[in-house]
Design a protein around this motif. Structure first.
Motif, PDB file in Angstrom:
ATOM      1  N   ASP A 127      -0.472  -3.971   5.965  1.00  0.00           N
ATOM      2  CA  ASP A 127      -1.032  -3.424   7.210  1.00  0.00           C
ATOM      3  C   ASP A 127      -2.472  -3.885   7.354  1.00  0.00           C
ATOM      4  O   ASP A 127      -3.410  -3.189   6.953  1.00  0.00           O
ATOM      5  CB  ASP A 127      -0.952  -1.896   7.211  1.00  0.00           C
ATOM      6  CG  ASP A 127       0.460  -1.401   7.497  1.00  0.00           C
ATOM      7  OD1 ASP A 127       1.378  -2.238   7.591  1.00  0.00           O
ATOM      8  OD2 ASP A 127       0.631  -0.182   7.631  1.00  0.00           O
TER       9      ASP A 127
ATOM     10  N   HIS B  56       0.856  -1.195   0.000  1.00  0.00           N
ATOM     11  CA  HIS B  56       0.000   0.000   0.000  1.00  0.00           C
ATOM     12  C   HIS B  56       0.888   1.240   0.000  1.00  0.00           C
ATOM     13  O   HIS B  56       2.116   1.126   0.078  1.00  0.00           O
ATOM     14  CB  HIS B  56      -0.952   0.005   1.199  1.00  0.00           C
ATOM     15  CG  HIS B  56      -0.281   0.035   2.545  1.00  0.00           C
ATOM     16  ND1 HIS B  56       0.483  -1.007   3.035  1.00  0.00           N
ATOM     17  CD2 HIS B  56      -0.270   0.971   3.518  1.00  0.00           C
ATOM     18  CE1 HIS B  56       0.924  -0.705   4.238  1.00  0.00           C
ATOM     19  NE2 HIS B  56       0.504   0.488   4.559  1.00  0.00           N
TER      20      HIS B  56
ATOM     21  N   HIS C 220      -7.230  -0.377   6.213  1.00  0.00           N
ATOM     22  CA  HIS C 220      -6.204   0.570   6.678  1.00  0.00           C
ATOM     23  C   HIS C 220      -6.100   1.709   5.669  1.00  0.00           C
ATOM     24  O   HIS C 220      -6.056   2.884   6.033  1.00  0.00           O
ATOM     25  CB  HIS C 220      -4.896  -0.195   6.827  1.00  0.00           C
ATOM     26  CG  HIS C 220      -3.685   0.639   7.075  1.00  0.00           C
ATOM     27  ND1 HIS C 220      -3.526   1.415   8.191  1.00  0.00           N
ATOM     28  CD2 HIS C 220      -2.555   0.813   6.334  1.00  0.00           C
ATOM     29  CE1 HIS C 220      -2.345   2.027   8.132  1.00  0.00           C
ATOM     30  NE2 HIS C 220      -1.747   1.686   7.009  1.00  0.00           N
TER      31      HIS C 220
HETATM   32 FE   LIG Z   1       0.608   1.468   6.456  1.00  0.00          FE
END
Ligand SMILES: [Fe+2]
Length: 290
Positions: A166, A74, A149
């Motif tokens: 995450d 990400h 997230h």
């Molecule tokens: Fe992160």
């Protein structure tokens, strides 16, 4: 899970940002992928350095690996990616999930970027669709869409391993925060259930570890261990309970130290903003915006 040769997984730890980088490959001199690299950044001086990435480069060269894909799970908010630097030294293609365009759109607004910044993912070489597979030699990875997230978070499945980004952390640490722009606790709950629906012995590789005690840093756990004892989302925790816990906990968390520099660089696939007339790149600090 697909049957394929057993992957070798080499972990690297960046102690400044508590981040793991992984090199995954089949054997000496085989193709490899690199997941979630770190460009070191000193917020006091605005100076970057490459010691974290250089350790990865030395390993890749020592094992004569051919870098095919340089992946991000990400757009990280706590460290700058070193992906373009790795690409310049080792080759390979920069890859992230195709929902990165949503993150780029949000932060193009936050940072009031002009039309020189395109929120179309074109800074990356390849945008992964949900469940898309990427081959590297005899191995392949599958892109799992695990938002929450951020709206663009991906996890990568390779054989019996999942690089979870995450989503979940080690069982005694819990789960990722959901209070950044575009984050959502209910969505994260559902993404984590997807990961925890894999067989109990599935190996989960962390993006970070933040040991709450004096235990050593750990980069790996299993689906079974998470279901048995993750402090936020063990078996029996309902979506409602999770959202309540996550939302109230997020209210107590400060912004990560490097969120402003990290996001500005990472939505550009790790490239710095175009240098100004004096040859220097600048980052912006929006006042009272986050
Ligand atoms: Fe992160």
């Amino acid at each position: 899970m697909s049957s394929q040769p057993q992957a070798i997984i080499k972990d690297f730890f960046d102690p400044e940002t508590w981040t793991f980088t992984y090199v995954v490959y089949e054997s000496e001199a085989s193709p490899c992928v690199i997941i979630d690299s770190v460009m070191n950044y000193d917020p006091k001086s605005g100076r970057t350095s490459t010691q974290s990435a250089d350790a990865v480069i030395a390993f890749v060269k020592a094992h004569h690996l051919q870098v095919t894909w340089i992946l991000e799970t990400h757009a990280h908010a706590d460290h700058l990616t070193a992906a373009p630097y790795l690409q310049s030294q080792l080759g390979g293609q920069l890859v992230i999930g195709d929902h990165i365009t949503q993150v780029q759109t949000v932060f193009k607004g936050v940072f009031n970027l002009d039309d020189g910044f395109k929120a179309d993912g074109s800074q990356f070489n390849h945008l992964l669709k949900e469940d898309e597979s990427l081959a590297f030699g005899n191995l392949s990875l599958k892109a799992l869409f695990v938002p929450g997230h951020t709206p663009a978070c991906m996890a990568y499945e390779i054989g019996d391993a999942i690089f979870v980004g995450d989503t979940v952390f080690m069982p005694d640490v819990g789960t990722a925060r959901c209070d950044f722009p575009g984050g959502d606790a209910k969505t994260l709950y559902q993404s984590i259930q997807k990961i925890l629906s894999y067989p109990a012995n599935t190996q989960l590789y962390m993006c970070h570890d933040y040991p709450p005690t004096d235990r050593p840093v750990k980069f790996r756990t299993t689906v079974g261990e998470e279901k048995a004892s993750n402090i936020h989302i063990h078996d029996g925790v309902t979506q409602e309970q999770f959202v309540q816990m996550r939302t109230s906990r997020d209210l107590t968390l400060e912004m990560p130290t490097l969120i402003l520099p990290s996001i500005q660089v990472n939505i550009r696939a790790g490239h710095f903003p175009k240098p100004e007339a004096n040859g220097t790149s600048y980052l912006k600090i929006p006042l009272n915006a986050l």
